[in-house]
Design an enzyme around this catalytic site. Structure first.
Site, PDB file in Angstrom:
ATOM      1  N   SER A 187       1.097  -1.074   0.017  1.00  0.00           N
ATOM      2  CA  SER A 187       0.126  -0.685  -0.029  1.00  0.00           C
ATOM      3  C   SER A 187       0.930   1.493   0.234  1.00  0.00           C
ATOM      4  CB  SER A 187      -1.366  -0.318   1.172  1.00  0.00           C
ATOM      5  OG  SER A 187      -1.721  -1.257   1.132  1.00  0.00           O
ATOM      6  N   PHE A 376     -10.807   6.419  16.432  1.00  0.00           N
ATOM      7  CA  PHE A 376     -12.011   6.366  16.905  1.00  0.00           C
ATOM      8  C   PHE A 376     -12.043   4.372  17.570  1.00  0.00           C
ATOM      9  CE2 PHE A 376     -14.234   8.724  13.754  1.00  0.00           C
ATOM     10  CZ  PHE A 376     -15.219   9.398  14.307  1.00  0.00           C
ATOM     11  N   GLU A 420     -10.082   5.765   2.836  1.00  0.00           N
ATOM     12  CA  GLU A 420      -9.695   4.530   2.258  1.00  0.00           C
ATOM     13  C   GLU A 420     -10.284   3.710   2.997  1.00  0.00           C
ATOM     14  OE1 GLU A 420      -5.726   1.446   3.249  1.00  0.00           O
ATOM     15  OE2 GLU A 420      -6.742   3.294   4.786  1.00  0.00           O
ATOM     16  N   ASP A 425      -8.262  -5.512   3.168  1.00  0.00           N
ATOM     17  CA  ASP A 425      -7.077  -5.813   3.091  1.00  0.00           C
ATOM     18  C   ASP A 425      -6.705  -6.703   4.513  1.00  0.00           C
ATOM     19  OD1 ASP A 425      -3.808  -6.343   1.149  1.00  0.00           O
ATOM     20  OD2 ASP A 425      -3.480  -4.829   4.081  1.00  0.00           O
ATOM     21  N   HIS A 429      -6.123 -11.156   3.977  1.00  0.00           N
ATOM     22  CA  HIS A 429      -5.157 -11.414   4.762  1.00  0.00           C
ATOM     23  C   HIS A 429      -5.081 -12.621   5.477  1.00  0.00           C
ATOM     24  CE1 HIS A 429      -2.089  -9.102   2.993  1.00  0.00           C
ATOM     25  NE2 HIS A 429      -2.348  -8.186   3.963  1.00  0.00           N
ATOM     26  N   ASP A 466      -5.619  -0.580  -4.177  1.00  0.00           N
ATOM     27  CA  ASP A 466      -3.660  -0.339  -4.741  1.00  0.00           C
ATOM     28  C   ASP A 466      -3.409  -1.185  -4.946  1.00  0.00           C
ATOM     29  OD1 ASP A 466      -4.667  -1.536  -1.845  1.00  0.00           O
ATOM     30  OD2 ASP A 466      -3.444   0.113  -0.656  1.00  0.00           O
ATOM     31  N   HIS A 467      -4.030  -2.332  -4.629  1.00  0.00           N
ATOM     32  CA  HIS A 467      -3.639  -4.329  -4.624  1.00  0.00           C
ATOM     33  C   HIS A 467      -4.585  -4.295  -5.319  1.00  0.00           C
ATOM     34  CE1 HIS A 467      -3.416  -5.175  -0.605  1.00  0.00           C
ATOM     35  NE2 HIS A 467      -2.681  -4.140  -0.523  1.00  0.00           N
ATOM     36  N   HIS A 562      -1.027 -10.015  -0.985  1.00  0.00           N
ATOM     37  CA  HIS A 562      -1.123  -9.651  -1.861  1.00  0.00           C
ATOM     38  C   HIS A 562      -1.720 -10.439  -2.793  1.00  0.00           C
ATOM     39  CE1 HIS A 562       0.141  -5.706   0.422  1.00  0.00           C
ATOM     40  NE2 HIS A 562      -1.124  -6.175   1.237  1.00  0.00           N
TER      41      HIS A 562
END
Lengths: 607, 277
Positions: A187, A376, A420, A425, A429, A466-467, A562
């Protein structure tokens, strides 16, 4: 080319006449000059010709002045067109079936809409007053497809035909995501490319490829200028939103310069880097205004107006006395320099509001709020699926986006906002399609909120990733088969069986932690403490659609990885027409720059 | 206890589960607290308790046990399937400091450190001393209300609830309550120290294969001043180590330690120990 030549005879007429005898014939007069041939040239015209949209024939005529029996361009005296008639209705059995087919009419309508949009779009440079960049972290094409189907099925549809908000955008293309030094990117490098227009190395933030990762001394001279910084320079309001820590790689690349993405606070940095004067990412966020002013002589900016995300730990001292009521660790802060950056920010911006929970967020009046800083969660915000489990509550990405726009649009000069969805992501993962897809659906809702809150004539909205991840949609499930379900093929009701005699799911991972059956668990990260499983499982009695199911993975890794293929990019608003084809990721910046004319206006402001 | 040579092998595991602390039969559902109110004057908030745990050698049983724990969220433990194949005697140190509890395996230098927040959320950090690095897990990971009792006392509340009190011996802070329970598959014998809410001994016997697992308290330091100081120092040492969110591990392939986790399903246990059998 076929040429039809018609030759006309030239006739010489001699006049004679007397009443008496004819006298002897006089001598022949001199021969007159030969007449000229008249030529006609017929040229077939294809469909789409400017004079005959449905095709036809062009008829040129004239005299063959040079006698070469060819009607040259300079010899044309007249041109006529005989056009084919316009077909206004399909007729006949086969044509009727085609033209009344739903797929046919829907697609035809989409072409008409696209045509109208293309005609309406502002293509001139600098037409965008506002720019919003949405980044789905890890949002590969397969994730978009699966989320689209899931959203459609949640709406009671078959699913495949559904459209996420950005599926409806008029322009889209592909982005090549590799980093300068890495085939499969991260990223940090990818977001730096999007924000600055310069592709760079993996793992570094806001600096060019001349950097050596984790080497503080190599930063000097490699600092890039980002779209957010230019928006600040030209007097626009600016905002950064992430469901990850606000110091995480993607949001950090909008405002920070760092030799390492992990230097989120001073305790994450090697002592020599701190001694050499490199500043941690959290500190750079709070000092953004003064740091930017220091880089450009005479510049006066007012700083980032909206910052929403997680990551309180990087802003608080490593001292339990600074714990908030929302703390989940015994000592919430990580900072070893004793600084309370939230207090420093409040001291800089006395009119600003610092909030940590849903109640504080809800209390923000966007009409009267000058700036707001929302942290938060101690670390990343929760997944959308388990957001309700936060002790003091967290706003959704949609809520944050809508409120940010309401604050930012108080500035008549416009704004730049980066949003974002950082945990798509993380869901991948952890090997949880459920978490990745539910966060993607929330991401699409946030995009929709932005579309509704802005004017397409003055706001460029770009949605991209981003990927991607090694997430696949495979097998031959029938239409409407639950996207998280087992493959049931066309015409069947029972799951298909693989060569090993076991059923299998439509979605899966090439690598990662593999199978988990955690029932109604909604936090994908639970799987991290469990065994990696890469052998085939009997899913016959397993509910693979449950929130706690983790898909099987081929290669056993402790964290799914990724992937390196292209990602999509979608755009609407001024300059959106530039988002087309297959491009380097750095194109994103240049599209935003064309739309808002950042560079030229920033140069002008700095003169 | 069977000889080491008879320990079963489990070769498929690429586990990140670490070191199950307690015996498998301790994992049951339910509530109720049998803490003795009389014991509140005895220091239970700051202590260091040393245990020896021994495991039987039934291959079938161990496999079943590993699977049950993996698939039912009971993996916050101090023993993994690998180890159950390789070692049937382990040392465990439980360190308690208020709302923080650590389970430390001295051999592997790995500590699982829990914290119960004011919001009743349980957060776990796993520290690898050998690698001078820690991994943090999100708080939502530990959801079962009874989990905290297990973390703090190595025995789940519901097991105490189900067991029958057979006798009480000694008095005051030294009081021992003898509990027993027999199910269709297992026999349980517990010597419970209500003052410190720890087992002095727990023996679980599998009625089908005769396997006996035992958890034995070998040393208890709970002097109010000394234990508090030792616990404070121990936690401070662990707290000083850099940590990474496990959610971020996948983005940190450049870190050699984390890259091992990503690429090899690395458990944090050194290779020399890992293949010692």
């Amino acid at each position: 080319m076929k040429t039809l030549k018609i030759l006309s005879l030239s006739i010489l007429v001699a006049l004679t006449g007397c009443d008496g005898d004819d006298g002897s014939d006089g001598t022949n007069g001199t021969n007159g000059t030969n007449g000229l041939n008249s030529l006609v040239l017929q040229t077939p015209l294809a469909v789409g010709n400017a004079n005959c949209l449905n095709g036809g024939v062009q008829i040129d005529s004239g005299l063959d002045d040079n006698g070469n029996n060819t009607l040259d361009a300079g010899e044309i005296d007249a041109t006529e067109f005989v056009c084919a008639p316009t077909i206004t209705n399909a007729s006949g059995g086969a044509a009727d079936v085609t033209s009344t087919n739903t797929w046919f009419t829907q697609a035809k309508r989409r072409v008409e809409i696209a045509q109208n949009r293309a005609e309406a779009i502002e293509i001139a440079k600098g037409q965008a007053k506002n720019v919003i960049l949405f980044v789905g972290d890890g949002l590969g094409i397969s994730t978009i497809t699966a989320a689209r189907i899931m959203a459609g099925q949640q709406a009671g549809l078959a699913g495949e035909e559904y459209e996420l908000s950005f599926d409806k955008f008029p322009y889209s293309g592909f982005v090549k995501t590799y980093n300068v030094d890495a085939q499969t990117p991260d990223s940090a490098g990818t977001m730096t490319a999007m924000m600055s227009g310069v592709k760079t190395d993996v793992g570094v933030i806001g600096v060019a490829e001349g950097i050596s990762r984790s080497d503080c001394a190599s930063v000097a001279g490699q600092e890039l200028v980002t779209a957010l910084e230019m928006a600040e320079i030209v007097g626009k309001s600016t905002g950064v939103i992430s469901t990850a820590r606000i110091t995480h790689a993607t949001p950090a690349a909008t405002y920070a310069k760092s030799a390492d993405r992990n230097w989120e606070d001073v305790s994450d940095m090697p002592a020599d880097a701190v001694a050499a004067g490199c500043e941690d990412i959290a500190s750079q966020l709070v000092n953004f205004e003064s740091n930017l002013e220091a880089r450009f002589a005479g510049l006066d900016v007012d700083g980032i107006e909206v910052m929403f995300g997680g990551g309180r730990r990087h802003f608080l001292p490593k001292d339990a006395a600074f714990n908030t009521g929302d703390a989940v660790s015994s000592v919430e802060g990580d900072r070893t320099d004793g600084r309370d950056l939230t207090a420093e920010w409040q001291a800089k911006y006395s009119a600003g509001q610092y909030v940590i929970d849903q109640a504080g967020f809800d209390a923000i009046n966007p009409a009267t709020t000058e700036r707001v800083f929302g942290l938060f969660n101690e670390s990343h915000m929760l997944y959308e699926a388990n957001r309700s489990e936060d002790a003091l509550g967290e706003p959704s990405l949609t809520e944050m986006t809508a409120k940010a726009i309401d604050v930012l649009d108080n500035n008549d000069e416009g704004f730049f906002l980066m949003v974002e969805s950082g945990r798509i992501d993380h869901g991948h993962h952890a090997g949880s399609a459920y978490n990745a897809l539910t966060d993607t659906i929330e991401f699409a809702k946030a995009v929709d909120a932005a579309v509704k809150a802005t004017n397409p004539e003055d706001t460029l909205i770009i949605v991209t990733a981003d990927h991607s991840h090694v997430f696949t949609i495979a097998g031959y499930p029938k239409r409407g088969n639950p996207i998280l379900g087992k493959v049931v093929s066309v015409g069947n009701e029972e799951p298909s069986l693989a060569a090993d005699g076991l059923p299998y799911t439509t979605v899966g991972y090439t690598n990662g932690r593999g199978f988990k059956d955690l029932g109604n668990e909604t936090d994908a990260d639970v799987a991290y403490s469990m065994e990696v499983v890469n052998d085939r499982q009997d899913l016959t009695t397993v509910n693979t659609e449950s929130s706690g199911f983790h898909q099987e993975a081929l290669i056993p890794l402790s964290s799914e990885t990724h992937a390196g293929e292209d990602v999509g990019v979608y755009a609407m608003g001024p300059g959106a027409h530039l988002v087309t084809g297959t491009n380097e990721q750095s194109l994103i910046f240049h599209v935003m720059n064309h739309a808002a004319d950042f560079v030229a206006q920033a140069d002008e402001a700095l003169e | 206890m069977r000889p080491l040579s008879s320990i079963m092998k489990m070769t498929k595991s690429v586990s990140f589960i670490l070191l199950l602390t307690s015996l498998p039969a301790l994992v049951l559902a339910g509530e109720n607290d049998k803490a003795d109110s009389e014991s509140q004057s005895c220091n239970a908030e700051y202590l260091v308790a040393h245990f020896e745990q021994s495991f039987g050698d039934s291959n079938t049983y161990a496999k079943h046990y590993a699977k049950e724990h993996v698939f039912h969220g009971e993996a916050h433990s101090n023993r993994n399937a690998h180890e159950s194949a390789q070692e049937n005697v382990q040392e465990l140190v439980l360190v308690r400091k208020g709302q923080r509890v650590a389970h430390y395996n001295p051999k592997h230098q790995i500590a699982n450190i829990w914290y119960l927040s004011k919001q009743n959320q349980q957060q776990l950090t796993r520290v690898f001393e050998q690698y001078q690095q820690g991994i943090e897990y999100q708080s939502g990971e530990l959801k079962a209300p009874s989990q905290w009792h297990y973390v703090r006392s190595l025995v789940k509340q519901d097991l105490l609830t189900r067991m029958s009190l057979e006798q009480t011996s000694e008095q005051g802070c030294q009081q021992v309550k003898h509990y027993a329970l027999e199910t269709a598959t297992h026999q349980y014998q517990l010597k419970w120290l209500p003052a410190v809410e720890l087992p002095r001994e727990l023996v679980v016997t599998n009625k089908h294969n005769g396997q006996t697992n035992r958890l034995q308290l070998t040393k208890l330091e709970n002097d109010k001043v000394a234990a508090k100081q030792v616990a404070h120092q121990q936690f401070a040492k662990w707290d000083a180590l850099p940590t990474t969110d496990y959610a971020d591990v996948g983005d940190n392939e450049n870190n050699p330690f984390l890259a091992k986790m990503i690429n090899q399903g690395f458990s944090g246990i050194s290779t020399s120990h890992h293949h010692s059998h």
